[in-house]
Write an enzyme that holds these catalytic residues in place. Structure first.
Site, PDB file in Angstrom:
ATOM      1  N   ASP A 339       4.571 -37.221  11.566  1.00 37.41           N
ATOM      2  CA  ASP A 339       5.661 -36.300  11.835  1.00 37.41           C
ATOM      3  C   ASP A 339       5.159 -34.876  12.023  1.00 37.41           C
ATOM      4  O   ASP A 339       4.241 -34.420  11.344  1.00 37.41           O
ATOM      5  CB  ASP A 339       6.689 -36.345  10.703  1.00 37.41           C
ATOM      6  CG  ASP A 339       7.716 -37.431  10.934  1.00 37.41           C
ATOM      7  OD1 ASP A 339       7.643 -38.083  11.985  1.00 37.41           O
ATOM      8  OD2 ASP A 339       8.589 -37.609  10.082  1.00 37.41           O
ATOM      9  N   THR A 340       5.832 -34.182  12.924  1.00 40.69           N
ATOM     10  CA  THR A 340       5.449 -32.849  13.369  1.00 40.69           C
ATOM     11  C   THR A 340       6.701 -32.197  13.918  1.00 40.69           C
ATOM     12  O   THR A 340       7.634 -32.882  14.307  1.00 40.69           O
ATOM     13  CB  THR A 340       4.389 -32.960  14.491  1.00 40.69           C
ATOM     14  OG1 THR A 340       3.225 -33.589  13.980  1.00 40.69           O
ATOM     15  CG2 THR A 340       3.997 -31.607  15.056  1.00 40.69           C
TER      16      THR A 340
END
Length: 520
Positions: A339-340
């Site tokens: 996740d980013t």
């Protein structure tokens, strides 16, 4: 669409915050930092001040593209010998050894000081208010949260903050991060030094060392990012810019170099086209795993990686009759769509900012510093523990990074600020997006929303979203590819296009995330 400013992020509150900052007199870098700070609160699984940051920016839309590397380093005591002597064959995720020194806060403060208009305190206020007073958990954020609940429950400080009723919050519920609000307020009052020195740094170091980490206050005090020279390639008459290694932006450019030797055809989802894109990604990623590392401590050859000679060599291995059986792979990595958050902002003066911030895997290392409320990333898992490997862990070394902002120019003017989230997928995602825009003339939203595929490095297994046409999938399976369903939506993405004649702005934001694009 708009004229005076545009923002696209993976969370509506962050997008609105960016627009509010622009309308309050801030510029694109001010808006990006404010939006990212908000996402560090409302999307805690995707990003945080305990993570890292990379930025591309161009003032006035000019061809003078600046790059900033806000990634963190391993502790000074983190030698390969230490890990091998203590029986490590790999770096565990929920461990202090996965935590490199966070680089995001230093990057934000430096970029705002050098290029912003508004004080950092004003930019952090929306995030502080949300963390202190509470925010509504959005649907995609809630799904990511639930997926990590079992891991977070193993660490008491993490569970206390992120599982307040013994479970992950549901979409629509209110969540608070009051310790984080106080930490953000300290940064607003005193600047980045409040994070890297004093009580906040002591809290992080104490927590990490309590768990067996090698971190020291000196490691935090000496943390610093820096401006770096962006890299680029030419594709279909455009210049595509990326940050240099240790990020994987060079792999996105390599994929474009391979694709440049093929005629696109009429259908972006034809079996032949997807076959070419799959193989181009598999080939480029196999090179990534062999050579990509921190260039300050390893010999990373960007000229060779971006050479037509290498592109031609890799391109020649693609056979549309069948999948490549043996890749030039060195050490395939296990793939997770980490996740980013990615943020794109363009202001009324034409400043374009491509901004990405991450804690790597969802909720990072799932370790929280108890007094400061800082969630710590697990970027240290980007290292390998193999002697002689370019990406082997070493003191004050940066690991291989997956997060990459992108920017594209035509005739010396910025025409696109873009990014695609999704951990290892990002390099293929960049190339996939640019190809769909330039080879097929799709608008931004259509290009972002197309079905996605991703070949797991070193394997013939292909993650494919269910919207890939069944007949195309069947034909690719006949050629030797094996498909599997992804564990979650493959990545996310935002982009802003700038019309080179009128200056009009258009943007797209990925349906795979909670966010949106707004402009005026």
């Amino acid at each position: 669409m708009g004229r005076r400013g545009m923002a696209a992020t993976s969370h509506p509150t962050a997008t609105l915050t960016a627009i509010n900052i622009l309308q309050a007199g801030g510029n694109a870098i001010d808006a990006a930092v404010a939006a990212c700070a908000v996402q560090c609160v409302v999307e805690p699984g995707s990003t945080g001040i305990g993570g890292d940051c990379f930025v591309l920016m161009a003032k006035g839309g000019s061809d003078q593209v600046l790059a900033y590397d806000g990634s963190g380093r391993a502790p000074a005591a983190a030698t390969l010998d230490w890990y091998r002597e203590h029986g490590f064959s790999e770096i565990p995720r929920q461990s202090p050894h996965a935590v490199t020194i966070p680089g995001a806060v230093e990057a934000w403060a430096t970029l705002v000081k050098d290029h912003g208009r508004l004080p950092l305190a004003q930019l952090l206020k929306p995030a502080i208010d949300l963390a202190r007073d509470g925010y509504v958990v959005a649907p995609r954020a809630a799904a990511d949260w639930a997926g990590q609940a079992a891991l977070m429950a193993k660490d008491e400080p993490t569970a206390r903050v992120f599982l307040p009723e013994g479970r992950a919050p549901l979409a629509g519920e209110i969540h608070h991060q009051r310790e984080l609000a106080a930490t953000l307020q300290a940064i607003a009052d005193k600047g980045a030094s409040a994070f890297y020195e004093g009580a906040i740094a002591q809290d992080m170091v104490d927590r990490l060392r309590e768990l067996g980490g090698l971190h020291t206050l000196e490691d935090f005090r000496d943390a610093n990012g820096g401006y770096v020279t962006p890299i680029r390639t030419r594709f279909r008459g455009h210049d595509v810019f990326e940050c240099p290694p240790a990020g994987q932006g060079v792999i996105a450019l390599m994929i474009l170099n391979i694709l440049s030797g093929f005629e696109p055809g009429d259908d972006p989802l034809s079996a032949d086209r997807l076959h070419i894109e799959i193989e181009a990604a598999r080939l480029a990623y196999s090179v990534r795993d062999a050579v990509l590392a921190d260039p300050s401590q390893s010999d990373v050859p960007p000229d060779w990686l971006l050479s037509e000679e290498l592109a031609a060599q890799l391109r020649s291995q693609i056979d549309l009759k069948q999948a490549i059986k043996e890749l030039p792979s060195f050490a395939p990595t296990e793939v997770e769509h980490a996740d980013t958050v990615y943020i794109s902002v363009v202001d009324g003066d034409g400043m374009a900012v491509s901004f990405i911030n991450s804690v790597f895997h969802p909720f990072g290392a799932a370790l929280v510093a108890p007094k400061s409320g800082v969630l710590l990333q697990n970027r240290g898992q980007g290292f390998v523990l193999k002697p002689g490997h370019p990406n082997a862990i070493a003191p004050r070394k940066r690991p291989l990074h997956t997060i990459i902002p992108g920017m594209m120019l035509r005739d010396g003017k910025v025409c696109l600020s873009f990014g695609v989230m999704g951990g290892h997928y990002q390099a293929m995602g960049h190339a996939h997006l640019i190809s769909k825009l330039l080879d097929y003339g799709l608008d931004l939203q259509s290009a972002i929303s197309l079905p996605r595929i991703f070949p797991r490095p070193g394997q013939t297994a292909i993650e494919a979203e269910k919207t890939v046409p069944a007949a195309v999938r069947a034909e690719l399976e006949r050629r030797g590819f094996v498909f599997t369903a992804p564990g979650a939506a493959i990545g996310g993405g935002q982009a802003i296009a700038i019309d080179p004649v009128t200056g009009a702005l258009s943007a797209g934001s990925d349906h795979r995330k909670d966010g949106c694009a707004l402009g005026w």
